[in-house]
Design an enzyme around this catalytic site. Sequence first.
Site, PDB file in Angstrom:
ATOM      1  N   LEU A 205       0.858  -1.191   0.000  1.00  0.00           N
ATOM      2  CA  LEU A 205       0.000   0.000   0.000  1.00  0.00           C
ATOM      3  C   LEU A 205       0.893   1.239   0.000  1.00  0.00           C
ATOM      4  CD1 LEU A 205      -3.185   0.179   0.442  1.00  0.00           C
ATOM      5  CD2 LEU A 205      -2.640   0.800   2.810  1.00  0.00           C
ATOM      6  N   HIS A 206       0.738   2.104  -0.986  1.00  0.00           N
ATOM      7  CA  HIS A 206       1.574   3.317  -0.958  1.00  0.00           C
ATOM      8  C   HIS A 206       0.960   4.528  -1.651  1.00  0.00           C
ATOM      9  CE1 HIS A 206       2.488   1.954  -5.008  1.00  0.00           C
ATOM     10  NE2 HIS A 206       2.961   3.146  -5.267  1.00  0.00           N
ATOM     11  N   ARG A 207      -0.199   4.367  -2.318  1.00  0.00           N
ATOM     12  CA  ARG A 207      -0.775   5.506  -3.048  1.00  0.00           C
ATOM     13  C   ARG A 207      -1.120   6.626  -2.076  1.00  0.00           C
ATOM     14  NH1 ARG A 207       0.512   4.979  -7.806  1.00  0.00           N
ATOM     15  NH2 ARG A 207       0.432   2.812  -8.424  1.00  0.00           N
ATOM     16  N   ARG A 240       6.930   5.806   2.310  1.00  0.00           N
ATOM     17  CA  ARG A 240       5.881   6.827   2.486  1.00  0.00           C
ATOM     18  C   ARG A 240       4.841   6.349   3.512  1.00  0.00           C
ATOM     19  NH1 ARG A 240       2.644  10.671  -0.292  1.00  0.00           N
ATOM     20  NH2 ARG A 240       3.907  10.754  -2.156  1.00  0.00           N
ATOM     21  N   ASP A 283      -2.307  -1.644  -3.867  1.00  0.00           N
ATOM     22  CA  ASP A 283      -2.705  -0.511  -4.702  1.00  0.00           C
ATOM     23  C   ASP A 283      -1.610  -0.236  -5.733  1.00  0.00           C
ATOM     24  OD1 ASP A 283      -0.749   0.656  -3.135  1.00  0.00           O
ATOM     25  OD2 ASP A 283      -2.054   2.188  -2.267  1.00  0.00           O
TER      26      ASP A 283
END
Length: 361
Positions: A205-207, A240, A283
Amino acid sequence: MEKLILVAGARPNFMKIAPLLREIDHHWKDQLRGILVHTGQHYDYEMSQAFFDDLEITPPSYSLGVGSESHAVQTARIMMAFEEVCFKERPDIVMVVGDVNSTVACALVAKKLQIGVAHVEAGLRSRDLSMPEEINRMVTDVLSDWLFVSEESGVFNLRAEGKVESSIYYVGNIMIDTLFHQLSRLNNSNDNFKRPEGPYAVMTLHRPNNVDDKGKLQEILEAIQEIGQELPVYFPVHPRTRQRMEEFSIIEKFNNPKILLLPPLSYKDFLRLWKDAHLVLTDSGGLQEETTALGVPCFTIRENTERPITIEKGTNILVGTTGTGILSAYEDFKKGISKKGRIPKYWDGKTSQRIISTLAS
Ligand code: UD1
């Protein structure tokens, strides 16, 4: 001898560049000189020597070291540094891949210097302009002379945007070249990450849309934690996302036997982990495609995808970003409602051959 600069900046770019460099080295050495430029958009995100060794990439000829910044500053820094490289090397073609800030920055520099631009993974569209990548994709394609497309939707999108037919090449998916190449080498290498025993899920998950807002991130992680009651979820955390989880003071809450937080893994360790997973939740763009190629069930935690073939033909299901959406898809999955999936055309490990032979001719 023609000179081709290949640009990589973020981690997944290197996975796309590796088979192209290998193809030049094996078959086109007398006609083409490939020069690798690393913009430095990603630096500490497992960008160690081990990362390059894993992908069998020789060190970049240029490392621009731009690092993290706001979009404008990062893009501008890449442009300034890359222009110097172009002045010095005077390449015939600049090849950019994917949709990151490095992609658009270097395409813009090259085009203004009247250098040919080739874009690998052209034509993908989510039609969601809140994604920085969508803006990067659109601008890069406007500037590109060779548009190498990974799935049929890309061809339709580029035609609809008025690109000339002779600039569009449907060549298949370059990520799958790397996937097949690395799969065939997995058994011979050392296992750095001990794989879990029993059934498990893997998540990435990083968006920004998913991780930058505390409420949204918490909602997603709570749903995942619920899935984790039945299927432990292994979660290599993007820098992030880790930063946000720390900032929002939720990192402790979501690091337990149901969600196991891991550092970013090398390509091979990650492949070993997800290829045998019961379910992948992500994602990421690349993982939607890779799971389709190996027939692993995938939930995409987004409202849209620029890679519709993974849904039409593959194992991917768009589950949205709400807790209820994720959990109701999981209920279906448990009942055995999942997709068998077929492999899209030209996702055969030979995309780099098609790209380089097109350019060389
Ligand atoms: C970038 C791409 C995204 C791609 C992703 C893959 C853009 C707009 N986004 O997102 O499309 O899917 O890479 O990983 O280009 N950071 C570190 N160490 C690093 C790199 C980043 O700590 O080595 C942190 C920094 O706080 C940085 C943040 O992550 O500000 C975001 O990095 P950036 O490269 O701007 O975008 P990504 O979110 O990684």
